[in-house]
Each structure stands twice: as C-alpha cells, then as structure tokens.
Design a protein around this motif. Structure first.
Motif, PDB file in Angstrom:
ATOM      1  N   ASP A  47       0.814  -1.214  -0.183  1.00  0.00           N
ATOM      2  CA  ASP A  47       0.014  -0.029   0.067  1.00  0.00           C
ATOM      3  C   ASP A  47       0.802   1.115  -0.090  1.00  0.00           C
ATOM      4  N   SER A  48       0.266   2.340  -0.645  1.00  0.00           N
ATOM      5  CA  SER A  48       1.185   3.504  -0.732  1.00  0.00           C
ATOM      6  C   SER A  48       0.305   4.681  -0.769  1.00  0.00           C
TER       7      SER A  48
ATOM      8  N   GLN B  66      -4.155  -4.463   7.563  1.00  0.00           N
ATOM      9  CA  GLN B  66      -4.310  -5.118   6.167  1.00  0.00           C
ATOM     10  C   GLN B  66      -2.999  -5.929   6.001  1.00  0.00           C
TER      11      GLN B  66
ATOM     12  N   ALA C  47      -2.786  -0.305   8.865  1.00  0.00           N
ATOM     13  CA  ALA C  47      -1.728  -0.672   8.125  1.00  0.00           C
ATOM     14  C   ALA C  47      -1.500  -2.374   8.515  1.00  0.00           C
TER      15      ALA C  47
END
Length: 269
Positions: free
Chosen positions: A81-82, A202, A199
């Motif tokens: 993810d970003s 996830q 985060a």
C-alpha cells in the motif's frame, strides 16, 4: 501465545544512544523463527532496514511513514500500500516553508529531500543513519509537477512559533492531514486516512494470515494509540505519554531500560 510482534522504533525500541541494545537484539533473534516481527514507524524504509539487519529479520515486512507505505519482503520487495499527501498540499507547504524560512523535508518511498544541509538535516542523518538529497522545496515541486507526485511524509523543523503558525494555517484550510507534533520544534505531516493500526490490519490479513488478537504491540506516543488498542496485547513503554499508558493493556520499563525486551522475555522466555 502471540503469532506476531509489532513495535514502534523511536522512543520505544531504541536505547538512550538511539541504538538497539544487546539484550533487545538477543531476544528478537531468539523469537524470530517462531513469530512475525514487524517494525512500524514514521521512518522511511532505509532508516528501518539497518535495524532489521541487526535483528536478523530482513525478510520481515515494514510499516513505514506511520502506515502510509507498507512493504512485504518475504521473497521479493513488494509494495502492499502507498498513500501520499496530494501534490497540491505538498506544493502549498513547500512555498509556505520557503517564504517563512522553515525547514521542510519531503519523503517519497526511499527518498528524503532536505532543503539544505543545516542543523536539522544533520540531526536527522545522525538519528536515522540515512543521507538526504539536498534540494529546495520549490525545486522539488518543479520536478514533481509533471507527474503530480505527492509525499509520503513531510517533516517540518524549526522555531515553535513557526510550527504553530503552519498548524493554524493547515487547520484553517481543513487540509486532510495528520499533524503530528513529536516535539515543539518538530511537525510530521501525513495523509489523514492512514494509521499504524489500519496498516497492521491490512498487512496481517493479506500477507501473514494472522489476526489482530494474536499480536503483541509496543509504543510510546500518540501515533501508537490506535495500534495498541487494536491488538491482543498493547504494551506502553514506561516513558510513554500518559494517554498511551491509559489505553495499554500493560506498561513495561522505559525504552532506555529495555522495556520491550523485558516484556518479550516474560512471554517468550
């Protein structure tokens, strides 16, 4: 028994010399083959990888920029993810900082752009063991403009009154940003939608097949609160903010007294 350990770095894992103590290294090496070990920090990846090397956990995932950049490193480096600060806000902060002579560093993936090699840059190099690319905020924005690049993090450092002014300015704009003040002279800026807790959730779900209840996590500051509340056992180090201690399941010794290692020895022997 816990299936994963997730820990903050600065103020939590490192000792008074901002290094990993032998006791900390020993317990992590003792448990690393039995549990997932995740470092979660506002740092950039390069400022975390040398710690992973010391702990012998280079194939383990990283939560960088307080959750804005999640990396899996099991077989190959994979970005999970970003989340970035939009270019328009980066440009606004760059111009504001240049105008007010406030040091503003911009972070994107594994790149750190600092406006000059001043006392603030030197301090961060010393703390993180990473070198900066020296480029003014205005020059950087010019180079980013065509692709409308954003930053994973902006770090503003300077006089407390200037930091106050910037916070007021961004709040008055209702900018969708986390404004995290780690000291009166430091302001870390990140996208509003990220957190270490989301985060971690996830990462566990998509990569490790581990539930949040099976994690023990450590932290010391406001950006760790959600994470400590979300996991099976949230541990605050003794030097943590009172608000962090209040939500934690346990409070251990301060970072400089190896609080993380002490708790891991208790659970993992």
């Amino acid at each position: 028994m816990f299936k994963a350990i997730c820990t903050d770095i600065d103020g939590t894992l490192l000792n008074k010399d901002r290094e990993l103590s032998k006791r900390t290294v020993d317990i992590f090496k003792h448990v690393k083959d039995d549990v997932a070990i995740i470092l979660a920090s506002s740092r950039m990846p390069a400022a975390m990888r040398h710690l992973q090397q010391t702990l012998d956990i280079v194939n383990q995932p990283l939560i960088c920029y307080n959750g804005g950049f999640i990396i899996s490193q099991r077989h190959e480096i994979k970005i999970l993810d970003s989340v970035k600060i939009p270019f328009s806000l980066c440009e606004y902060i760059a111009k504001w900082s240049d105008n007010k002579n406030l040091h503003a560093g911009f972070y994107l993936e594994d790149n750190w752009f600092a406006p000059s090699r001043d006392q603030w840059t030197e301090r961060e190099i010393n703390n993180t063991k990473v070198q900066a690319s020296i480029l003014s905020g205005l020059e950087l924005m010019e180079s980013w403009k065509s692709q409308e690049n954003g930053a994973h993090k902006i770090m503003c450092m300077g006089e407390p009154s200037l930091i106050d002014d910037l916070i007021s300015e961004l709040k008055s704009m209702d900018a969708p940003l986390h404004l995290y003040r780690s000291k009166d002279t430091y302001l870390e800026i990140a996208p509003l939608e990220i957190s270490k807790a989301s985060a971690l959730n996830q990462l566990l779900r998509t990569e490790l097949n581990i539930e949040m209840k099976d994690v023990i996590a450590f932290g010391d500051n406001y950006n760790d609160i959600e994470m400590l509340k979300a996991v099976g056992c949230g541990v605050a180090v003794g030097n943590a903010k009172e608000e962090v201690k209040n939500v934690a399941d346990e409070v251990t010794l301060p970072a400089k007294e190896d609080g993380v290692a002490v708790t891991l020895e208790k659970y993992f022997g």
